[in-house]
Design an enzyme around this catalytic site. Structure first.
Site, mmCIF file in Angstrom:
data_model
loop_
_atom_site.group_PDB
_atom_site.id
_atom_site.type_symbol
_atom_site.label_atom_id
_atom_site.label_comp_id
_atom_site.label_asym_id
_atom_site.label_seq_id
_atom_site.Cartn_x
_atom_site.Cartn_y
_atom_site.Cartn_z
ATOM 1 C CB SER A 105 -0.666 2.266 5.243
ATOM 2 O OG SER A 105 -2.076 2.215 5.240
ATOM 3 C CE1 TYR A 129 0.015 -3.020 4.528
ATOM 4 C CE2 TYR A 129 -1.542 -1.291 5.073
ATOM 5 C CZ TYR A 129 -0.502 -1.751 4.301
ATOM 6 O OH TYR A 129 0.029 -0.966 3.312
ATOM 7 C CE LYS A 188 3.244 -1.133 5.037
ATOM 8 N NZ LYS A 188 4.507 -1.083 4.255
#
Lengths: 319, 319
Positions: free
Chosen positions: A124, A148, A152
């Site tokens: 992402s 997050y 990632k």
């Protein structure tokens, strides 16, 4: 080609499955099976077609569960399973379990096959944060400002290393914010980016927690899925320097997104957007990257949408 | 100040313990206890002095073991426990367990204390690799080319995220190759960087697996330990953009290191170096970064050695 999709019962997983059904081939060979792995059962019938599709519930953070679920003869794995940004921020343990331990478990299972299958890792643009220089170049440092994004980015490092060692043929692609998504708002901080189009088109009110000047890096579901497939198909030798790449997208302001909605559905639709600033969401989204050169990805044949209005029309037309 | 040092029975751990004994204070307060955690018992008596030093064997990759070992009132943790570069390359599982899962376990244990202790994470310049532009700036992307480097880079991301969230007050410092180390060669690919000085000074033969033109980024043990302490003492507000920083060092060629040895110990010592190229070691070391601006670290008060000859003299004199 035997294909596994983790997070396969999610929105992108289903779209990807449908696309593989339609294309019938991947990496120049017929797709013979698709296995959807997910923490939840499918909410709708799995995409039907000539290719046999199975689904199986697993806990991606459980290494033994993952090892049992991965077929020994898998050719291509799309790893989409993730706890999304807002959720990983609210529940640190859940993010660490799914986003980090899940990726470690998958890499471990694939390594033990000894066949170095292709692994497409859905990363992402949340891996970027902090001091950003726009448009962001391929050599920009990753200093994520969300759990997050950190999880990632850590996953990317592990996928790249496992690829260097020949355990997998890994490809990590940094997806833009995918919009317009169907369904209900989710826990992603970016959920509004679909809501402000989707709900007004359906005659419902939407809440926009950020200002019109907020700029985002977005991709339609169609382009996102095309690029996941492309990620599996780029020749191994075309990945230079790293097995991770920022995907092309569109750099649009929320105001421009709303004007695209007006162009497709008129003033009445736009009037259904309620502007209600949310400092928490603004804080998260305000630190996101909003423009990229995507030079490496473009050279590798990844695609971008022609316009955001197309994405709105696609959604309206159920594409 | 209650201090914990993971990898505390290793070379740097002992040096750091000794320095804390000598300084008696850390972050402006008296050091009241030091706990050395390690997979192995100490090979020599722990550094003695006014401060009480305990040691305890733990498996750093075992989250329950780590949680039990960490005192609830710890103020500062130095996380030095690691599987070194050559070892992590030879044994992927060991590197993942200690370097990645160990760091996750430690972060988890510290988070659950609820006190946000200071955490100094010993990272490494091995987080850099691939296409490097020397001297490397603070904004250079991390594309490690070893499992050790990938695991350390992933650990940095997790330490930075845990710091952003207030779980720990983390500081990740990328150590140069530390030389001259005492003792025997270890599994680090950089082991030769100590051997070619240490063994000749002791009248023994040393093997140099790389060429004289090979350039390295090095630090004496004295500077490395000073910088670990500095990492704990830099005010939280002085960390801008990231909680990770590349430390200052010396950029020296192997030829220059050998000439420093000649200056300190003469031709006879230099004659004890056997030049025996090892393509595996050359491949690993050749991809390492060898020069940094270290601008951020210098501004934050981290130090560098005056010369490599000083490091050789330090070692000769047992400092």
């Amino acid at each position: 080609m035997k294909v596994v999709i983790t997070g396969g019962c999610g929105f992108l997983g289903f779209r990807l499955c449908q696309r593989l059904q339609d294309a019938k081939t991947l990496r120049g060979a017929p797709v013979t099976s698709i296995l959807l792995l997910d923490a939840v059962p499918p909410a709708a019938p799995v995409p039907a077609g000539e290719v046999a599709v199975r689904h199986q519930q697993i806990d991606i953070s459980d290494a033994a569960d993952v090892a049992r679920a991965i077929p020994g003869d898998v050719d291509v794995v799309f790893h989409l399973a993730a706890v999304v940004s807002g959720h990983a921020e609210a529940d640190y343990d859940a993010g660490m379990a799914v986003n980090l331990a899940g990726t470690v478990a998958l890499l471990d299972a694939l390594r033990r096959l000894g066949t170095a299958p292709v692994l497409v890792f859905a990363s992402s643009v949340a891996v970027y944060g902090g001091e950003l220089v726009h448009p962001i170049s391929d050599g920009h440092i990753l200093t994520p400002q969300s759990s997050y994004g950190a999880q990632k980015a850590a996953g990317e490092l592990l996928v790249c290393d496992a690829s260097r060692r020949g355990f997998v043929d890994g490809r990590a692609v940094r997806l833009p914010t995918v919009t317009v998504r169907p369904g209900a708002p989710n826990k992603a901080a970016s959920s509004f980016a679909s809501s402000i189009i989707r709900e007004p088109l359906a005659g419902q009110e939407a809440v926009c927690p950020v200002g019109r000047d907020t700029r985002l890096w977005v991709s339609s579901p169609r382009a996102a899925v095309a690029n996941l497939v492309r990620a599996a198909e780029v020749p191994a030798e075309d990945w230079v320097g790293s097995r991770a790449v920022a995907l092309p997208g569109l750099s649009v302001t929320v105001g421009e997104m709303v004007e695209a909605l007006r162009g497709v559905a008129g003033d009445e639709a736009v009037g259904r957007i309620r502007w209600q600033p949310d400092e928490r969401i603004k804080g998260i989204v305000g630190g996101w990257p909003y423009d990229f050169t995507a030079a490496n990805a473009t050279a590798m044949g990844f695609v971008r949408d022609a316009s955001f209005a197309d994405a709105v029309r696609d959604f309206r037309d159920g594409l």
